[in-house]
Design an enzyme around this catalytic site. Structure first.
Site, PDB file in Angstrom:
ATOM      1  N   ASP A  41       0.689  -1.383  -0.096  1.00 15.19           N
ATOM      2  CA  ASP A  41       0.087   0.183  -0.042  1.00 15.19           C
ATOM      3  C   ASP A  41       0.767   1.304   0.011  1.00 15.19           C
ATOM      4  OD1 ASP A  41      -2.250  -1.533   0.347  1.00 15.19           O
ATOM      5  OD2 ASP A  41      -2.417  -1.582   2.247  1.00 15.19           O
TER       6      ASP A  41
HETATM    7  N1  URA Z   1      -1.206  -5.819   3.693  1.00 11.67           N
HETATM    8  C1  URA Z   1      -1.843  -4.635   3.933  1.00 11.67           C
HETATM    9  O1  URA Z   1      -2.780  -4.346   4.358  1.00 11.67           O
HETATM   10  N2  URA Z   1      -0.981  -3.790   3.181  1.00 11.67           N
HETATM   11  C2  URA Z   1       0.053  -3.860   2.452  1.00 11.67           C
HETATM   12  O2  URA Z   1       0.725  -2.991   1.996  1.00 11.67           O
HETATM   13  C3  URA Z   1       0.798  -5.225   2.576  1.00 11.67           C
HETATM   14  C4  URA Z   1       0.021  -6.405   3.206  1.00 11.67           C
END
Ligand code: URA
Length: 232
Positions: free
Chosen positions: A104
């Site tokens: 993310d």
């Molecule tokens: N899980 C998430 O919620 N975000 C990420 O970036 C990676 C795994």
């Protein structure tokens, strides 16, 4: 066998037209013989290609590790936001690189960037069981109920998650291990317990862990041993 101009262009960043000029100006040798045409076929596993006397080190694929900072999206291009590819050194800019998997925008840590589609598929496919390890901080105290829930497999709206690991390391902190990578997976898994993820950092893929000397925003090539430790 591959075309000489394509090989040189891929390795150096010269355009095909520029390679043609290099050949015309007698600056290219293959196996110690000056070449007169840029479209001849070469075998990169055997032939020695020199440009201006310097050997072209032919790499079929490139594998880069990035310590991703916040604020970058895991995509090759985006209309509005900076992408992780903007952190890749210029010397690789002529390659068709892409991030293998997504973090993310507000997640930090280890990201693999490559042009090897098969390798990327292998580390991402849940069938290959390549574990991904994350440091996580949440807004409420960690509980044993979360540990049990993670290990049994959390039910999300898009299906049941595979069993995951949660090791509690502090009141609000833990280490999560996943064998798959769904959209916002860790955030949604903690969401099932009414918890909000406030910090998330990926620290490992397979048995490879983010090196201490890889600064946030830094990107460098994996060596062979490091790469092997991802897949095992
Ligand atoms: N899980 C998430 O919620 N975000 C990420 O970036 C990676 C795994």
């Amino acid at each position: 066998m591959e075309r000489l101009d394509k090989v040189i262009s891929n390795q150096t960043g010269y355009s095909r037209k520029e390679v043609k000029d290099l050949v015309k100006n007698k600056r290219v040798m293959v196996n110690n013989i000056l070449v007169s045409k840029s479209d001849i076929k070469v075998d990169v596993s055997k032939d020695i290609i020199l440009v201006d006397g310097e050997e072209i080190n032919v790499k079929k694929y490139v594998y880069l590790m990035l310590n991703k900072p916040k604020g970058y999206v895991s995509a090759t291009e985006d209309r509005d936001m900076a992408t992780v590819l903007e952190l890749v050194p210029m010397e690789f800019s002529h390659r068709d690189l892409f991030p293998a998997g997504r973090l993310d925008r507000d997640t930090t840590g280890l990201m693999l960037i490559t042009d090897d589609g098969e390798f990327a598929h292998n580390i991402l496919s849940p069938k290959k069981h390549v574990k991904k390890t994350y440091n996580v901080t949440i807004d409420i105290p960690m509980t044993e109920e979360m540990v049990t829930g993670f290990s049994e497999g959390i039910k999300l709206i898009d299906g049941d998650c595979k069993p995951a690991g949660l090791e509690i390391t502090g009141e609000y902190t833990g280490i999560v291990t996943l064998f798959e990578g769904r959209y916002h997976q860790i955030k949604r898994m903690f969401g099932c317990f009414g918890a909000k993820v406030v910090e998330l950092q990926r620290i490992g893929m397979g048995d490879f862990f983010l090196p201490d000397d890889l600064e946030l925003g830094e990107c460098r090539e994996f060596n062979e041993e490091e790469l092997k430790s991802i897949i095992g």
